[in-house]
Scaffold this motif. Structure first.
Motif, PDB file in Angstrom:
ATOM      1  N   SER A 202     -11.741 -23.292   9.399  1.00  0.00           N
ATOM      2  CA  SER A 202     -10.880 -22.611  10.421  1.00  0.00           C
ATOM      3  C   SER A 202      -9.344 -22.821   9.987  1.00  0.00           C
ATOM      4  N   LEU A 203      -9.071 -24.085   9.470  1.00  0.00           N
ATOM      5  CA  LEU A 203      -7.686 -24.238   9.312  1.00  0.00           C
ATOM      6  C   LEU A 203      -7.215 -23.535   8.115  1.00  0.00           C
ATOM      7  N   VAL A 204      -8.145 -23.357   7.008  1.00  0.00           N
ATOM      8  CA  VAL A 204      -7.742 -22.358   5.895  1.00  0.00           C
ATOM      9  C   VAL A 204      -7.326 -21.079   6.270  1.00  0.00           C
ATOM     10  N   LEU A 205      -8.304 -20.400   7.399  1.00  0.00           N
ATOM     11  CA  LEU A 205      -8.247 -19.114   7.841  1.00  0.00           C
ATOM     12  C   LEU A 205      -6.781 -19.021   8.521  1.00  0.00           C
ATOM     13  N   GLU A 206      -6.544 -19.987   9.147  1.00  0.00           N
ATOM     14  CA  GLU A 206      -5.205 -19.971  10.133  1.00  0.00           C
ATOM     15  C   GLU A 206      -4.092 -20.101   8.901  1.00  0.00           C
ATOM     16  N   SER A 207      -4.162 -20.928   7.983  1.00  0.00           N
ATOM     17  CA  SER A 207      -3.063 -20.895   7.024  1.00  0.00           C
ATOM     18  C   SER A 207      -2.836 -19.596   6.384  1.00  0.00           C
ATOM     19  N   ILE A 208      -3.947 -18.704   6.158  1.00  0.00           N
ATOM     20  CA  ILE A 208      -3.828 -17.466   5.464  1.00  0.00           C
ATOM     21  C   ILE A 208      -3.125 -16.585   6.406  1.00  0.00           C
ATOM     22  N   SER A 209      -3.619 -16.691   7.641  1.00  0.00           N
ATOM     23  CA  SER A 209      -2.840 -15.607   8.669  1.00  0.00           C
ATOM     24  C   SER A 209      -1.424 -15.984   8.840  1.00  0.00           C
ATOM     25  N   LYS A 210      -1.182 -17.238   8.857  1.00  0.00           N
ATOM     26  CA  LYS A 210       0.475 -17.392   8.667  1.00  0.00           C
ATOM     27  C   LYS A 210       1.098 -16.808   7.715  1.00  0.00           C
ATOM     28  N   ARG A 211       0.443 -16.748   6.565  1.00  0.00           N
ATOM     29  CA  ARG A 211       1.168 -16.123   5.336  1.00  0.00           C
ATOM     30  C   ARG A 211       1.259 -14.579   5.322  1.00  0.00           C
ATOM     31  N   CYS A 212       0.431 -13.913   6.188  1.00  0.00           N
ATOM     32  CA  CYS A 212       0.162 -12.642   6.316  1.00  0.00           C
ATOM     33  C   CYS A 212       0.520 -11.970   7.723  1.00  0.00           C
ATOM     34  N   ASP A 213       1.872 -12.692   8.265  1.00  0.00           N
ATOM     35  CA  ASP A 213       2.078 -12.516   9.791  1.00  0.00           C
ATOM     36  C   ASP A 213       2.287 -11.075  10.226  1.00  0.00           C
ATOM     37  N   ASP A 214       2.714 -10.219   8.896  1.00  0.00           N
ATOM     38  CA  ASP A 214       2.741  -8.614   9.232  1.00  0.00           C
ATOM     39  C   ASP A 214       1.537  -7.899   9.308  1.00  0.00           C
ATOM     40  N   ASP A 215       0.346  -8.558   9.244  1.00  0.00           N
ATOM     41  CA  ASP A 215      -1.050  -8.006   9.481  1.00  0.00           C
ATOM     42  C   ASP A 215      -1.474  -8.365  10.704  1.00  0.00           C
ATOM     43  N   LYS A 216      -1.355  -7.490  11.744  1.00  0.00           N
ATOM     44  CA  LYS A 216      -1.762  -7.845  13.058  1.00  0.00           C
ATOM     45  C   LYS A 216      -3.242  -8.031  13.112  1.00  0.00           C
ATOM     46  N   ALA A 217      -4.120  -7.243  12.571  1.00  0.00           N
ATOM     47  CA  ALA A 217      -5.393  -7.185  12.571  1.00  0.00           C
ATOM     48  C   ALA A 217      -6.044  -8.331  12.002  1.00  0.00           C
ATOM     49  N   LEU A 218      -5.269  -8.754  10.856  1.00  0.00           N
ATOM     50  CA  LEU A 218      -5.793  -9.841  10.395  1.00  0.00           C
ATOM     51  C   LEU A 218      -5.822 -11.226  11.298  1.00  0.00           C
ATOM     52  N   ILE A 219      -4.540 -11.345  11.875  1.00  0.00           N
ATOM     53  CA  ILE A 219      -4.193 -12.461  12.683  1.00  0.00           C
ATOM     54  C   ILE A 219      -5.236 -12.469  13.657  1.00  0.00           C
ATOM     55  N   SER A 220      -5.394 -11.306  14.464  1.00  0.00           N
ATOM     56  CA  SER A 220      -6.283 -11.205  15.693  1.00  0.00           C
ATOM     57  C   SER A 220      -7.593 -11.586  15.206  1.00  0.00           C
ATOM     58  N   GLY A 221      -8.333 -11.068  14.033  1.00  0.00           N
ATOM     59  CA  GLY A 221      -9.591 -11.317  13.412  1.00  0.00           C
ATOM     60  C   GLY A 221      -9.684 -12.783  13.170  1.00  0.00           C
ATOM     61  N   VAL A 222      -8.650 -13.448  12.393  1.00  0.00           N
ATOM     62  CA  VAL A 222      -8.656 -14.758  12.244  1.00  0.00           C
ATOM     63  C   VAL A 222      -8.747 -15.547  13.694  1.00  0.00           C
ATOM     64  N   GLN A 223      -7.973 -15.309  14.507  1.00  0.00           N
ATOM     65  CA  GLN A 223      -8.181 -15.700  15.971  1.00  0.00           C
ATOM     66  C   GLN A 223      -9.519 -15.814  16.589  1.00  0.00           C
ATOM     67  N   LEU A 224     -10.418 -14.615  16.428  1.00  0.00           N
ATOM     68  CA  LEU A 224     -11.685 -14.648  16.880  1.00  0.00           C
ATOM     69  C   LEU A 224     -12.572 -15.457  16.232  1.00  0.00           C
TER      70      LEU A 224
END
Length: 288
Positions: A202-224
């Motif tokens: 989960s931490l790895v996914l959150e790290s990826i989403s922070k690096r892709c902060d312009d991809d809202k779909a990815l961020i919400s998907g990681v949160q799921l």
């Protein structure tokens, strides 16, 4: 014993007067990468490297006088932007991070079975990857490490998986397009069962989403996905069933709205298979 060992680290960078290249550590690191070095030699060097990376400094204890000695590259340490202070042994190894990663890369590619690194090599990799800054080497190692985690019928011991995932998390922070590894990470959500490694996923996914902060779909998907793997803050190894149930409900809503991309979808599918195998209650949750 450890206290006495750390006092001696400075001897590795003691050099001849006016000749900073004439010290032990650079020559030892070159020996590690030599194809002619026998296993007993490389094993001894790795043991030394592991101690340099892991043994903490002892406050108030003076090091053995060793002048002149190579100074620490404070600018390189500052560029790492680490949360915790780097121990002296790791500071000494900073100039040799590239050669250490190259050695570990060669160990992975040279093995006919692409194996398993030894316990010492795994420990060194998990530590030295935190000091990595080269995107190309990081990318090459990730492409070798991720298949190792999903290989074999039996899951490796928790310590092995933890070291590997720690290395993956450190290396993935150095590559320019971390989201490209989402599909490779997906099977691990179906196979990794130990608590600490699943938290690291989960931490790895959150790290990826922070690096892709312009991809809202990815961020919400990681949160799921993080919600599907939530843990109760009051109990170390107790799942947070309320958050997990809410996340399952939101997955159903997001699927109907077409908001889940293929990479996050693959992770969710593998995660569901894991829960079916361990608990057997995924389908009822999706129908709530």
């Amino acid at each position: 014993m450890n206290q006495r060992v750390t006092k001696c680290f400075v001897l590795l960078v003691k050099h001849a007067e006016g000749q900073p290249t004439m010290c032990a550590l650079p020559h030892i690191m070159r020996l590690l990468g030599s194809s002619k070095a026998c296993p007993s030699v490389t094993g001894t060097i790795l043991e030394m490297v592991e101690r340099l990376l892991t043994l903490e400094d002892y406050e108030g204890d003076a090091r053995i006088p060793a002048e002149p000695a190579l100074s620490i590259d404070t600018a390189a340490v500052a560029r790492l932007n680490l949360r915790e202070r780097l121990n002296y042994g790791s500071c000494l190894l900073l100039p040799h991070v590239g050669s250490l990663l190259a050695y570990l890369h060669s160990r992975l590619t040279a093995s006919k079975r692409r194996s398993r690194l030894s316990r010492q090599e795994l420990s060194v990799l998990s530590r030295v990857s935190e000091l990595a800054s080269d995107p190309i080497t990081s990318d090459s190692l990730l492409r070798l490490l991720l298949p190792l985690l999903g290989r074999g019928r039996q899951e490796p011991p928790e310590t092995v998986v933890t070291d590997l995932l720690t290395s993956v998390g450190n290396l993935i922070s150095q590559v320019p397009q971390p989201h490209t590894y989402l599909r490779s990470l997906a099977p691990l959500f179906g196979t990794v069962s130990h608590v600490t490694p699943r938290k690291l996923l989960s931490l790895v996914l959150e790290s990826i989403s922070k690096r892709c902060d312009d991809d809202k779909a990815l961020i919400s998907g990681v949160q799921l996905v993080v919600g599907l793997n939530a843990w109760d803050a009051r109990w170390v190894e107790q799942p947070d069933f309320i958050r997990r149930l809410d996340a399952f409900k939101q997955v159903h809503v997001s699927l109907d709205a077409g908001e889940i991309g293929p990479d996050i979808g693959a992770i969710i599918i593998h995660n569901c298979f894991y829960i079916l195998r361990k608990v057997g209650v995924v389908y009822p949750l999706f129908t709530l």
